[in-house]
Design a protein around this motif. Structure first.
Motif, PDB file in Angstrom:
ATOM      1  N   PHE A  15      43.599  62.488  45.184  1.00  0.00           N
ATOM      2  CA  PHE A  15      42.741  61.336  45.435  1.00  0.00           C
ATOM      3  C   PHE A  15      43.612  60.205  45.963  1.00  0.00           C
ATOM      4  CE2 PHE A  15      40.688  63.999  42.385  1.00  0.00           C
ATOM      5  CZ  PHE A  15      39.341  63.930  42.676  1.00  0.00           C
ATOM      6  N   VAL A  16      43.364  59.765  47.188  1.00  0.00           N
ATOM      7  CA  VAL A  16      44.159  58.699  47.801  1.00  0.00           C
ATOM      8  C   VAL A  16      43.334  57.413  47.863  1.00  0.00           C
ATOM      9  CG1 VAL A  16      45.426  60.414  49.163  1.00  0.00           C
ATOM     10  CG2 VAL A  16      43.472  59.236  50.181  1.00  0.00           C
ATOM     11  N   ALA A  17      44.035  56.298  47.914  1.00  0.00           N
ATOM     12  CA  ALA A  17      43.366  54.995  47.896  1.00  0.00           C
ATOM     13  C   ALA A  17      42.517  54.797  49.149  1.00  0.00           C
ATOM     14  CB  ALA A  17      44.398  53.887  47.782  1.00  0.00           C
ATOM     15  N   ASP A  18      41.306  54.290  48.945  1.00  0.00           N
ATOM     16  CA  ASP A  18      40.429  53.918  50.055  1.00  0.00           C
ATOM     17  C   ASP A  18      40.762  52.479  50.434  1.00  0.00           C
ATOM     18  OD1 ASP A  18      38.429  53.159  51.779  1.00  0.00           O
ATOM     19  OD2 ASP A  18      36.762  53.693  50.464  1.00  0.00           O
ATOM     20  N   VAL A  19      41.453  52.311  51.535  1.00  0.00           N
ATOM     21  CA  VAL A  19      41.955  50.991  51.910  1.00  0.00           C
ATOM     22  C   VAL A  19      40.826  50.033  52.312  1.00  0.00           C
ATOM     23  CG1 VAL A  19      44.191  51.917  52.597  1.00  0.00           C
ATOM     24  CG2 VAL A  19      42.376  51.679  54.309  1.00  0.00           C
ATOM     25  N   LYS A  20      39.609  50.542  52.496  1.00  0.00           N
ATOM     26  CA  LYS A  20      38.482  49.682  52.861  1.00  0.00           C
ATOM     27  C   LYS A  20      37.625  49.299  51.655  1.00  0.00           C
ATOM     28  CE  LYS A  20      38.153  51.514  57.569  1.00  0.00           C
ATOM     29  NZ  LYS A  20      37.298  52.190  58.579  1.00  0.00           N
ATOM     30  N   HIS A  21      37.958  49.836  50.483  1.00  0.00           N
ATOM     31  CA  HIS A  21      37.177  49.554  49.276  1.00  0.00           C
ATOM     32  C   HIS A  21      37.517  48.170  48.739  1.00  0.00           C
ATOM     33  CE1 HIS A  21      35.506  50.073  45.220  1.00  0.00           C
ATOM     34  NE2 HIS A  21      34.837  51.094  45.707  1.00  0.00           N
ATOM     35  N   GLU A  22      36.535  47.499  48.129  1.00  0.00           N
ATOM     36  CA  GLU A  22      36.760  46.152  47.605  1.00  0.00           C
ATOM     37  C   GLU A  22      37.806  46.118  46.492  1.00  0.00           C
ATOM     38  OE1 GLU A  22      33.122  46.081  44.302  1.00  0.00           O
ATOM     39  OE2 GLU A  22      33.187  44.619  45.915  1.00  0.00           O
ATOM     40  N   GLN A  23      38.048  47.257  45.833  1.00  0.00           N
ATOM     41  CA  GLN A  23      39.035  47.283  44.764  1.00  0.00           C
ATOM     42  C   GLN A  23      40.440  47.644  45.254  1.00  0.00           C
ATOM     43  OE1 GLN A  23      35.962  49.270  41.752  1.00  0.00           O
ATOM     44  NE2 GLN A  23      37.979  49.059  40.813  1.00  0.00           N
ATOM     45  N   TYR A  24      40.584  47.872  46.540  1.00  0.00           N
ATOM     46  CA  TYR A  24      41.918  48.128  47.079  1.00  0.00           C
ATOM     47  C   TYR A  24      42.670  46.806  47.142  1.00  0.00           C
ATOM     48  CZ  TYR A  24      45.637  49.328  50.375  1.00  0.00           C
ATOM     49  OH  TYR A  24      46.854  49.502  50.984  1.00  0.00           O
ATOM     50  N   ALA A  25      43.766  46.735  46.403  1.00  0.00           N
ATOM     51  CA  ALA A  25      44.522  45.489  46.312  1.00  0.00           C
ATOM     52  C   ALA A  25      45.528  45.330  47.440  1.00  0.00           C
ATOM     53  CB  ALA A  25      45.253  45.427  44.968  1.00  0.00           C
ATOM     54  N   GLY A  26      45.918  46.417  48.069  1.00  0.00           N
ATOM     55  CA  GLY A  26      46.888  46.340  49.152  1.00  0.00           C
ATOM     56  C   GLY A  26      48.272  45.976  48.659  1.00  0.00           C
ATOM     57  N   LYS A  27      49.011  45.301  49.520  1.00  0.00           N
ATOM     58  CA  LYS A  27      50.398  44.922  49.210  1.00  0.00           C
ATOM     59  C   LYS A  27      50.420  43.530  48.588  1.00  0.00           C
ATOM     60  CE  LYS A  27      51.807  48.663  51.345  1.00  0.00           C
ATOM     61  NZ  LYS A  27      52.246  49.849  50.609  1.00  0.00           N
ATOM     62  N   LEU A  28      50.266  43.470  47.281  1.00  0.00           N
ATOM     63  CA  LEU A  28      50.329  42.197  46.586  1.00  0.00           C
ATOM     64  C   LEU A  28      51.774  41.711  46.518  1.00  0.00           C
ATOM     65  CD1 LEU A  28      47.938  42.932  43.567  1.00  0.00           C
ATOM     66  CD2 LEU A  28      47.391  41.741  45.699  1.00  0.00           C
ATOM     67  N   SER A  29      51.927  40.407  46.414  1.00  0.00           N
ATOM     68  CA  SER A  29      53.272  39.850  46.236  1.00  0.00           C
ATOM     69  C   SER A  29      53.794  40.218  44.843  1.00  0.00           C
ATOM     70  CB  SER A  29      53.233  38.337  46.374  1.00  0.00           C
ATOM     71  OG  SER A  29      52.567  37.750  45.258  1.00  0.00           O
ATOM     72  N   LYS A  30      55.082  40.067  44.652  1.00  0.00           N
ATOM     73  CA  LYS A  30      55.693  40.356  43.356  1.00  0.00           C
ATOM     74  C   LYS A  30      55.022  39.566  42.240  1.00  0.00           C
ATOM     75  CE  LYS A  30      60.145  40.027  43.214  1.00  0.00           C
ATOM     76  NZ  LYS A  30      61.511  39.395  43.122  1.00  0.00           N
ATOM     77  N   GLN A  31      54.776  38.292  42.481  1.00  0.00           N
ATOM     78  CA  GLN A  31      54.161  37.453  41.447  1.00  0.00           C
ATOM     79  C   GLN A  31      52.715  37.864  41.170  1.00  0.00           C
ATOM     80  OE1 GLN A  31      55.851  35.410  39.460  1.00  0.00           O
ATOM     81  NE2 GLN A  31      57.637  36.096  40.636  1.00  0.00           N
ATOM     82  N   GLU A  32      51.989  38.259  42.201  1.00  0.00           N
ATOM     83  CA  GLU A  32      50.609  38.717  42.010  1.00  0.00           C
ATOM     84  C   GLU A  32      50.571  40.014  41.206  1.00  0.00           C
ATOM     85  OE1 GLU A  32      48.178  37.132  45.931  1.00  0.00           O
ATOM     86  OE2 GLU A  32      49.590  38.787  46.185  1.00  0.00           O
ATOM     87  N   LEU A  33      51.498  40.929  41.502  1.00  0.00           N
ATOM     88  CA  LEU A  33      51.575  42.160  40.731  1.00  0.00           C
ATOM     89  C   LEU A  33      51.819  41.864  39.257  1.00  0.00           C
ATOM     90  CD1 LEU A  33      53.729  44.478  43.039  1.00  0.00           C
ATOM     91  CD2 LEU A  33      51.408  44.956  42.250  1.00  0.00           C
ATOM     92  N   ILE A  34      52.800  41.043  38.994  1.00  0.00           N
ATOM     93  CA  ILE A  34      53.150  40.704  37.611  1.00  0.00           C
ATOM     94  C   ILE A  34      51.965  40.060  36.905  1.00  0.00           C
ATOM     95  CG2 ILE A  34      54.607  39.216  36.180  1.00  0.00           C
ATOM     96  CD1 ILE A  34      56.821  39.632  38.316  1.00  0.00           C
ATOM     97  N   ALA A  35      51.301  39.125  37.577  1.00  0.00           N
ATOM     98  CA  ALA A  35      50.170  38.413  36.957  1.00  0.00           C
ATOM     99  C   ALA A  35      49.039  39.371  36.597  1.00  0.00           C
ATOM    100  CB  ALA A  35      49.665  37.323  37.902  1.00  0.00           C
ATOM    101  N   HIS A  36      48.730  40.307  37.475  1.00  0.00           N
ATOM    102  CA  HIS A  36      47.637  41.240  37.195  1.00  0.00           C
ATOM    103  C   HIS A  36      48.004  42.233  36.101  1.00  0.00           C
ATOM    104  CE1 HIS A  36      45.775  39.711  40.893  1.00  0.00           C
ATOM    105  NE2 HIS A  36      44.653  40.209  40.414  1.00  0.00           N
ATOM    106  N   VAL A  37      49.255  42.652  36.058  1.00  0.00           N
ATOM    107  CA  VAL A  37      49.681  43.547  34.985  1.00  0.00           C
ATOM    108  C   VAL A  37      49.588  42.838  33.645  1.00  0.00           C
ATOM    109  CG1 VAL A  37      51.650  44.791  34.006  1.00  0.00           C
ATOM    110  CG2 VAL A  37      51.138  44.993  36.442  1.00  0.00           C
ATOM    111  N   LEU A  38      49.962  41.563  33.603  1.00  0.00           N
ATOM    112  CA  LEU A  38      49.931  40.808  32.350  1.00  0.00           C
ATOM    113  C   LEU A  38      48.503  40.506  31.884  1.00  0.00           C
ATOM    114  CD1 LEU A  38      52.846  38.257  32.912  1.00  0.00           C
ATOM    115  CD2 LEU A  38      52.801  40.180  31.309  1.00  0.00           C
ATOM    116  N   GLN A  39      47.587  40.268  32.818  1.00  0.00           N
ATOM    117  CA  GLN A  39      46.244  39.842  32.425  1.00  0.00           C
ATOM    118  C   GLN A  39      45.292  40.998  32.148  1.00  0.00           C
ATOM    119  OE1 GLN A  39      44.731  37.601  35.775  1.00  0.00           O
ATOM    120  NE2 GLN A  39      43.807  39.404  36.743  1.00  0.00           N
ATOM    121  N   GLY A  40      45.553  42.169  32.702  1.00  0.00           N
ATOM    122  CA  GLY A  40      44.585  43.253  32.659  1.00  0.00           C
ATOM    123  C   GLY A  40      44.427  43.899  31.292  1.00  0.00           C
TER     124      GLY A  40
END
Length: 196
Positions: A128-153
């Motif tokens: 199963f590969v990521a659907d890059v057109k789906h609304e839940q596809y996050a793409g290439k988040l910045s380092k800070q965005e990645l960290i923030a989402h990992v911490l909040q989820g």
């Protein structure tokens, strides 16, 4: 048992001929918690995709209001995972299970890919590969965005941080190196030290 609609969907998008065994490629939690019957497992390499926290999680590791992140196969590079050989008799059971587990929000594309097994054999495998057109596809988040989402989820399966930590731990146990995830875990742990 699957519904006729589900069976028609995977017969169209991931057709598996009745009476034939097939392989499944796992790159995330399927590597240590496949949850389906199989008769063989081998490390395998997939070219053209890499393991990446590129999917917003609205259920398992987050909510729509406060999304976390989960792994997806994103385009480019390569990925070491595990390939499972499924006996023909378990075809419907395994496909039903995989579609229920992986297609909860339709953020992945089910497809056949070529993977090279540790034995040296190249075989087609379902994944199963990521659907890059789906609304839940996050793409290439910045380092800070990645960290923030990992911490909040936080979702039905627990904290996103625990998912990341477990993933890195299991990859090491399987002797699979993933410097990108190891670095992300270290950065998240550093960020946690600064939280009030």
């Amino acid at each position: 048992m699957s519904t006729p609609e589900l069976r028609a969907f995977y017969d169209e998008h991931l057709p598996v001929e009745p009476g034939r065994e097939f392989w499944v490629f796992g790159y995330g939690s399927l590597m240590w918690n496949p949850g389906f019957p199989h008769v063989e497992v081998q490390p395998a390499i997939l070219q053209g995709y890499h393991r990446h926290f590129c999917i917003y999680s609205y259920f398992y590791r987050g909510t729509p209001e406060c999304p976390g992140l989960v792994l997806g196969l994103d385009q480019g590079e390569s990925c070491i995972g595990m390939a499972y050989r499924v006996p023909a008799a378990e075809r419907d059971v395994v496909l039903d299970y995989l579609f229920e587990r992986e297609m909860i929000s339709g953020v992945y594309h089910p497809r056949w890919v070529e993977v090279e097994l540790k034995s040296g054999e190249t075989i087609p495998a379902a994944t199963f590969v990521a659907d890059v057109k789906h609304e839940q596809y996050a793409g290439k988040l910045s380092k800070q965005e990645l960290i923030a989402h990992v911490l909040q989820g936080v979702g039905s399966s627990g904290r996103c941080y625990e998912y990341l930590e477990n993933t890195v731990g299991h990859l090491k146990a399987l002797e699979i190196n993933d410097p990108g995830l190891e670095e992300l875990l270290s950065q998240v742990q550093d960020a946690m030290k600064t939280l009030p």
